[in-house]
Design an enzyme around this catalytic site. Structure first.
Site, PDB file in Angstrom:
ATOM      1  N   MET A  74      54.371  27.763  32.358  1.00 43.46           N
ATOM      2  CA  MET A  74      52.985  27.638  31.907  1.00 43.46           C
ATOM      3  C   MET A  74      52.430  26.251  32.201  1.00 43.46           C
ATOM      4  O   MET A  74      51.312  26.097  32.683  1.00 43.46           O
ATOM      5  CB  MET A  74      52.902  27.956  30.398  1.00 43.46           C
ATOM      6  CG  MET A  74      51.502  27.871  29.829  1.00 43.46           C
ATOM      7  SD  MET A  74      50.318  28.949  30.646  1.00 43.46           S
ATOM      8  CE  MET A  74      50.187  30.245  29.450  1.00 43.46           C
TER       9      MET A  74
ATOM     10  N   GLY B 174      55.511  19.127  28.890  1.00 45.20           N
ATOM     11  CA  GLY B 174      56.281  20.266  29.378  1.00 45.20           C
ATOM     12  C   GLY B 174      56.227  20.353  30.887  1.00 45.20           C
ATOM     13  O   GLY B 174      55.311  19.800  31.518  1.00 45.20           O
TER      14      GLY B 174
ATOM     15  N   GLU C 293      37.898  38.270  45.245  1.00 47.81           N
ATOM     16  CA  GLU C 293      38.660  38.708  46.419  1.00 47.81           C
ATOM     17  C   GLU C 293      38.066  39.941  47.096  1.00 47.81           C
ATOM     18  O   GLU C 293      38.123  40.089  48.314  1.00 47.81           O
ATOM     19  CB  GLU C 293      40.124  39.010  46.046  1.00 47.81           C
ATOM     20  CG  GLU C 293      40.955  37.797  45.715  1.00 47.81           C
ATOM     21  CD  GLU C 293      40.743  37.326  44.294  1.00 47.81           C
ATOM     22  OE1 GLU C 293      40.134  38.096  43.504  1.00 47.81           O
ATOM     23  OE2 GLU C 293      41.137  36.205  43.966  1.00 47.81           O
TER      24      GLU C 293
ATOM     25  N   GLU D  15      35.639  39.837  40.215  1.00 49.52           N
ATOM     26  CA  GLU D  15      36.708  39.120  40.947  1.00 49.52           C
ATOM     27  C   GLU D  15      36.233  38.837  42.383  1.00 49.52           C
ATOM     28  O   GLU D  15      35.577  39.682  43.003  1.00 49.52           O
ATOM     29  CB  GLU D  15      38.012  39.928  40.923  1.00 49.52           C
ATOM     30  CG  GLU D  15      37.870  41.370  41.398  1.00 49.52           C
ATOM     31  CD  GLU D  15      38.628  41.648  42.667  1.00 49.52           C
ATOM     32  OE1 GLU D  15      39.041  40.695  43.314  1.00 49.52           O
ATOM     33  OE2 GLU D  15      38.775  42.839  42.996  1.00 49.52           O
TER      34      GLU D  15
ATOM     35  N   GLN E  58      37.782  41.414  51.026  1.00 47.54           N
ATOM     36  CA  GLN E  58      38.491  42.622  51.452  1.00 47.54           C
ATOM     37  C   GLN E  58      37.529  43.627  52.099  1.00 47.54           C
ATOM     38  O   GLN E  58      37.878  44.295  53.069  1.00 47.54           O
ATOM     39  CB  GLN E  58      39.214  43.236  50.249  1.00 47.54           C
ATOM     40  CG  GLN E  58      40.424  42.396  49.825  1.00 47.54           C
ATOM     41  CD  GLN E  58      40.897  42.693  48.412  1.00 47.54           C
ATOM     42  OE1 GLN E  58      40.144  43.186  47.573  1.00 47.54           O
ATOM     43  NE2 GLN E  58      42.154  42.385  48.125  1.00 47.54           N
TER      44      GLN E  58
ATOM     45  N   THR F 119      43.146  48.141  49.349  1.00 45.55           N
ATOM     46  CA  THR F 119      43.623  46.974  48.594  1.00 45.55           C
ATOM     47  C   THR F 119      44.653  47.480  47.584  1.00 45.55           C
ATOM     48  O   THR F 119      44.954  48.674  47.550  1.00 45.55           O
ATOM     49  CB  THR F 119      42.463  46.311  47.828  1.00 45.55           C
ATOM     50  OG1 THR F 119      42.092  47.162  46.738  1.00 45.55           O
ATOM     51  CG2 THR F 119      41.249  46.085  48.704  1.00 45.55           C
ATOM     52  N   CYS F 120      45.159  46.574  46.744  1.00 46.47           N
ATOM     53  CA  CYS F 120      46.159  47.040  45.785  1.00 46.47           C
ATOM     54  C   CYS F 120      45.530  47.941  44.721  1.00 46.47           C
ATOM     55  O   CYS F 120      46.232  48.694  44.055  1.00 46.47           O
ATOM     56  CB  CYS F 120      46.881  45.866  45.137  1.00 46.47           C
ATOM     57  SG  CYS F 120      45.767  44.667  44.423  1.00 46.47           S
TER      58      CYS F 120
ATOM     59  N   SER G   2      35.613  46.640  40.156  1.00 46.61           N
ATOM     60  CA  SER G   2      36.987  46.120  40.191  1.00 46.61           C
ATOM     61  C   SER G   2      37.643  46.168  38.816  1.00 46.61           C
ATOM     62  O   SER G   2      36.963  46.298  37.803  1.00 46.61           O
ATOM     63  CB  SER G   2      36.979  44.662  40.657  1.00 46.61           C
ATOM     64  OG  SER G   2      36.484  44.582  41.954  1.00 46.61           O
TER      65      SER G   2
ATOM     66  N   HIS H  53      28.256  53.316  45.673  1.00 41.21           N
ATOM     67  CA  HIS H  53      29.653  52.995  45.358  1.00 41.21           C
ATOM     68  C   HIS H  53      30.115  51.779  46.168  1.00 41.21           C
ATOM     69  O   HIS H  53      30.696  50.840  45.609  1.00 41.21           O
ATOM     70  CB  HIS H  53      30.537  54.209  45.643  1.00 41.21           C
ATOM     71  CG  HIS H  53      31.987  53.946  45.447  1.00 41.21           C
ATOM     72  ND1 HIS H  53      32.564  53.918  44.192  1.00 41.21           N
ATOM     73  CD2 HIS H  53      32.979  53.657  46.330  1.00 41.21           C
ATOM     74  CE1 HIS H  53      33.849  53.633  44.319  1.00 41.21           C
ATOM     75  NE2 HIS H  53      34.123  53.470  45.602  1.00 41.21           N
TER      76      HIS H  53
END
Lengths: 441, 265
Positions: free
Chosen positions: A194, A190, A118, A116, A122, A54-55, A111, A101
C-alpha cells in the site's frame, strides 16, 4: 456509399450481461481481430465491420446486410466459442440504438467504472484496426463521431474527474487541500504494498524527494530509490514530522507510531500550517488526537478515504446524466446527417410503428401477469424485442437494397403497405423522388 | 422600469450562480443572465451620468450602483478569464452584489451634483476599488471556511468539488487583502487631502475615524500572519469579520452622515 443507406448493428457481450468466464473466452486480441479481418473479407463487402474487444466487452459493429446469424457465425469462427454458449449473454442493437450504444461506450458511461479513461483509447484502437484491415467502410463516420463524443464527455462534463482508487484519492485530497503538489514535503511511513502504491501515485503527481520511514531501512531504500526519495529509520520520525506537509501511514505495525504528544511537539513552531495525515493502516498507526496538534491538521483514516471514493462514484454517476444529453444530441446529429440521403425516415417509421404495437400489447398482457417477478418480466420484454428485430431485419435489408438501387416503386409500396405516418411518408417520398449522387436511378 | 429589470436579472443571476454549486451547468445560465443585468446596469449608469453631466458616483445611491456594477463585472471576468474552480466565486460574489443592489434601491437618491475636484475623485476611486478587493478577500475567506468545514467533517459535498484548493484560497485572500489595504490607505490619504480642500472630511469625522480604525485592523491581520504564522481558518474568519468593519463604514456611518448632514456625498 451513403452511410445511412446501410443497416448498422452491434452484437456483443459485456460485464453486465456476461460473467468473466464467458468474456475471457469470447474476447479477442488485436492479432486475432486482424486475422479475422483478413480471412473474412466477405464481411465488409457491403458496409463495414469493427470489433471492440476489451476485458469487459467484446462487440461487433457491423454495417451492411449481414444478419445476426452471419455475425454469430463469424464470431464463432474467430473466437472458437460456440454460439450456444454466448446466446444467453448477447445483446443485439440496431441503427439508432447501436449508435447510441457505441457513443455511450466511448463516453465511458457504459463501463464498469463510470468515466474510466481507457475505453476511449480502446474504441480508437478498434477503429484503427478496422481501418488498417480495410474493413471500416461506412463505420468510419460513426466511429469518428463516437471518438468526438468520448472527448466531449470528458471535457464538457466531470464524468472522468474525481478519483476512484485509494491511491488516486489520496493524491486528489492532497491537490484539493494544497493546490500545487510539486513543492510539498511528503512523508510515508511504511514500505509495503500500500505504501508503495501511494508513493508511486504521489511521485507521478509531481512530488519529488518523498521521505520513506520504515522499520527495515533496506526495504525503505528500495522504495525510496524507485520514487526518487530518501529512506529513514523509525528513530528519525520525530524530526521529519515537523517539516512534512503530508504524512501517510501504511504499515503493518500493530501500534500507534504518531501520538498526539509527538505531533504537538513537532508542530509547536508552526501550528497554523496546513498538514494532512492519511492513516491507511489497519490497525491504525496515527492517534486520532493528532488532529488537535495544530489548527489546520486533518487526519483521515482508511474509512474516511473510502467514503471519499464513494462520494466520487456518486458524483460521476450524476455526471453520467450530462453525458447522456451529449450522446442524445450527437445521435440526432449523426442520424440527420446520415438520413439526408437515404430512407432513414421510412425505416424509423416502420420500427417506431412496430415498437408502439409491441409496447402497447405487452403492457396489456403484463397487467394480467401480476404474479411474475421483475426478472421474468425482463425476459418477456427482451424476447418480444428480439422477435420484432428478427421480423423486421430482412424487410429492412431489402428496403435498403431497393433504395440503393433507386427502386422507388417498391419503397413507395412499403409506405402504402404499412400506412406509415403522414410526415414520414411525405419525407420519404420527397427523398426517394430526388436523384441521388452515385445512385443508379 | 429599468431598475426593476436590473433587479430581476441580477437576482435570477445570483440564484443561478448559487444553483451552480449543485448543478454546474446552471453556471452557464447564471453567466448569461448576469451579463444581461450587467449590460442593463451599464446602460442605467450611462443614462444617469449623461442626465447629470457627471460621473455617477456623486451620491451614495449611485456609488452603490457603481459598486454593484463592478461586482457583477468581476463575477463575469472570473468566469471568463479564470474559469475552472474559480467559477464558483460568482456563487458567493453575486448574492453579496444582490444585497448591495437591494440596499441601493432603498437609499436611491439620484445624482446630486457635486464638483469632483481636487483629491476627491482619487479618494472615491481608491475607496471603491479597496472595497471590492476587501470583499473578494472576505469571500475567499468564506469559501475557505466552507471547504475546510467539509474536510474537517470528513463529509465531502459540494464545496470540496467546486472550490479551489484550501492553500490557494488562503493565498488569494491574503493577496487581495494586501491590495485592498494598499488602496484603502491611498483613499485615506486622498480623503485627508480632500478634507483640507473642503474644510471637512468628505463623509464626516466619524467615517474618517472609522476608516483609520479599519486600516489599523487590516494591519493587525497582516501582523498576525507574519509574526504568528496565522493561516487557514483563523485568518479566513478574521477577513470576514474585518469586512463587516468595512461595511459598517460604508453602509452605516456614511448613511448616518448623509442623513445627519442632509448633504449628499
Amino acid at each position: 456509399m451513403g452511410g445511412g443507406a446501410v443497416k448498422l448493428q452491434v452484437i456483443g457481450i459485456n460485464h453486465v450481461t456476461a460473467p468473466v468466464s464467458i468474456r475471457e473466452q469470447a474476447g479477442m486480441s488485436s492479432e486475432e481481430i486482424m486475422a479475422g479481418y483478413r480471412t473474412l473479407a466477405g464481411l465488409h463487402s457491403d458496409g463495414g465491420v469493427a470489433v471492440l474487444s476489451t476485458c469487459n466487452r467484446t462487440e461487433f459493429y457491423v454495417a451492411g446486410a449481414a444478419t445476426l446469424a452471419d455475425v454469430l457465425t463469424w464470431w464463432e469462427q474467430w473466437s472458437g466459442v460456440e454460439r450456444g454458449q454466448l446466446s444467453e449473454y448477447l445483446y443485439w442493437l440496431q441503427d439508432d440504438q447501436a449508435i447510441d450504444h457505441l457513443f455511450r461506450v466511448a463516453a465511458g458511461v457504459d463501463s464498469m467504472i463510470i468515466g474510466e479513461p481507457e475505453i476511449l483509447g480502446q474504441v480508437k484502437t478498434a477503429y484503427q484496426l478496422a481501418q488498417d484491415g480495410g474493413v471500416a467502410g461506412v463505420l468510419h463516420r460513426v466511429f469518428q463521431t463516437a471518438l468526438r463524443v468520448g472527448k466531449r464527455a470528458r471535457t464538457e462534463t466531470a464524468v472522468s474527474q474525481n478519483a476512484l482508487s485509494m491511491g488516486h484519492v489520496v493524491v486528489e485530497l492532497v491537490e484539493r487541500v494544497f493546490g500545487q503538489v510539486s513543492g510539498l514535503k511528503v512523508l510515508i511511513l511504511g514500505a509495503g504494498d500500500m505504501a508503495g502504491l501511494v508513493a508511486r501515485h504521489i511521485h507521478s503527481a509531481g512530488v519529488s524527494g518523498i521521505q520513506i520511514v520504515n522499520r527495515t531501512p533496506s526495504r525503505g531504500q528500495s522504495l525510496a530509490k524507485e520514487v526518487g526519495g530518501k529512506a529513514y529509520g523509525l528513530h528519525d520520525l520525530d524530526g521529519l514530522l515537523a517539516q512534512a506537509d503530508v504524512i501517510i501511514a501504511a504499515t503493518k505495525s500493530p501500534e500507534i507510531l504518531v501520538t498526539e504528544q509527538v505531533a504537538r511537539k513537532a508542530f509547536r513552531e508552526s501550528e497554523h500550517r496546513l498538514r494532512f495525515f492519511f492513516d491507511l493502516s489497519v490497525p491504525r498507526n496515527i492517534d486520532s488526537g493528532v488532529r488537535r496538534s495544530g489548527r489546520e491538521v486533518f487526519v483521515y483514516d482508511i474509512d474516511d478515504v473510502r467514503s471519499v471514493v464513494e462520494k466520487n462514484q456518486a458524483e460521476r454517476r450524476r455526471e453520467a446524466d450530462a453525458v447522456d444529453r451529449i450522446v442524445r444530441e450527437e445521435v440526432v446529429q449523426l442520424r440527420e446527417a446520415l438520413s439526408a440521403t437515404d430512407i432513414g425516415p421510412l425505416i424509423r417509421g416502420l420500427r417506431d410503428r412496430a415498437e408502439e404495437i409491441r409496447v402497447a400489447e405487452l403492457s396489456r398482457v403484463m397487467t394480467r401477469l401480476n404474479h411474475l417477478d421483475d426478472e421474468e418480466r425482463d425476459l418477456i420484454e427482451q424476447a418480444t424485442r428480439l422477435m420484432i428485430n428478427k421480423i423486421l431485419n430482412d424487410p429492412m435489408v431489402s428496403m435498403r437494397k431497393w433504395a440503393a438501387r433507386g427502386d422507388h416503386e417498391r419503397v413507395d409500396m412499403v409506405v402504402d403497405l404499412f400506412h406509415l405516418r403522414p410526415e414520414v411518408e411525405a419525407k420519404t417520398r420527397a427523398i426517394i423522388a430526388e436523384p441521388r449522387l452515385g445512385s443508379s436511378g | 422600469m429599468l431598475r426593476a429589470l436590473i433587479t430581476v436579472f441580477y437576482i435570477v443571476g445570483a440564484v443561478f450562480s448559487v444553483a451552480g454549486f449543485y448543478r454546474p451547468r446552471r453556471l452557464i445560465s447564471a453567466t448569461v443572465v448576469t451579463a444581461v443585468s450587467w449590460g442593463l446596469l451599464t446602460f442605467y449608469l450611462i443614462h444617469l451620468g449623461l442626465a447629470a453631466a457627471e460621473l455617477p458616483v456623486t451620491s451614495f445611491g449611485t456609488w452603490l450602483a457603481v459598486l454593484v456594477w463592478i461586482i457583477a463585472g468581476m463575477a463575469l471576468m472570473v468566469v471568463w478569464v479564470f474559469g475552472g474552480q474559480y467559477r464558483a466565486l460568482s456563487g458567493f460574489l453575486l448574492p453579496v452584489g444582490a444585497v448591495f443592489w437591494l440596499a441601493d434601491l432603498g437609499v436611491a437618491d439620484g445624482v446630486q451634483r457635486m464638483p469632483l475636484s481636487g483629491w476627491l475623485p482619487l479618494h472615491i476611486v481608491a475607496a471603491t476599488l479597496a472595497v471590492v478587493a476587501l470583499l473578494l478577500a472576505a469571500i475567499f475567506g468564506l469559501m475557505y471556511t466552507e471547504k475546510e468545514r467539509e474536510l474537517r467533517k470528513k463529509s465531502v459535498e459540494v464545496f470540496y468539488y467546486r472550490l479551489p484548493a484550501l492553500q490557494v484560497m488562503d493565498r488569494w485572500s491574503s493577496r487581495l487583502a494586501g491590495l485592498g489595504l494598499g488602496l484603502w490607505l491611498i483613499a485615506l490619504a486622498a480623503g485627508a487631502l480632500s478634507a483640507r480642500q473642503l474644510a471637512r472630511p468628505p463623509m464626516g469625522p466619524l467615517a474618517a475615524g472609522w476608516s483609520l480604525f479599519t486600516a489599523v485592523m487590516y494591519g493587525l491581520y497582516f501582523m498576525m500572519r507574519s509574526a504568528f504564522g496565522w493561516r487557514g481558518r483563523p485568518a479566513a474568519v478574521m477577513l470576514m469579520v474585518l469586512f463587516l468593519v468595512v461595511l459598517i463604514n460604508f453602509l452605516t456611518l456614511n448613511l448616518h452622515w448623509i442623513v445627519a448632514s442632509s448633504f449628499h456625498f
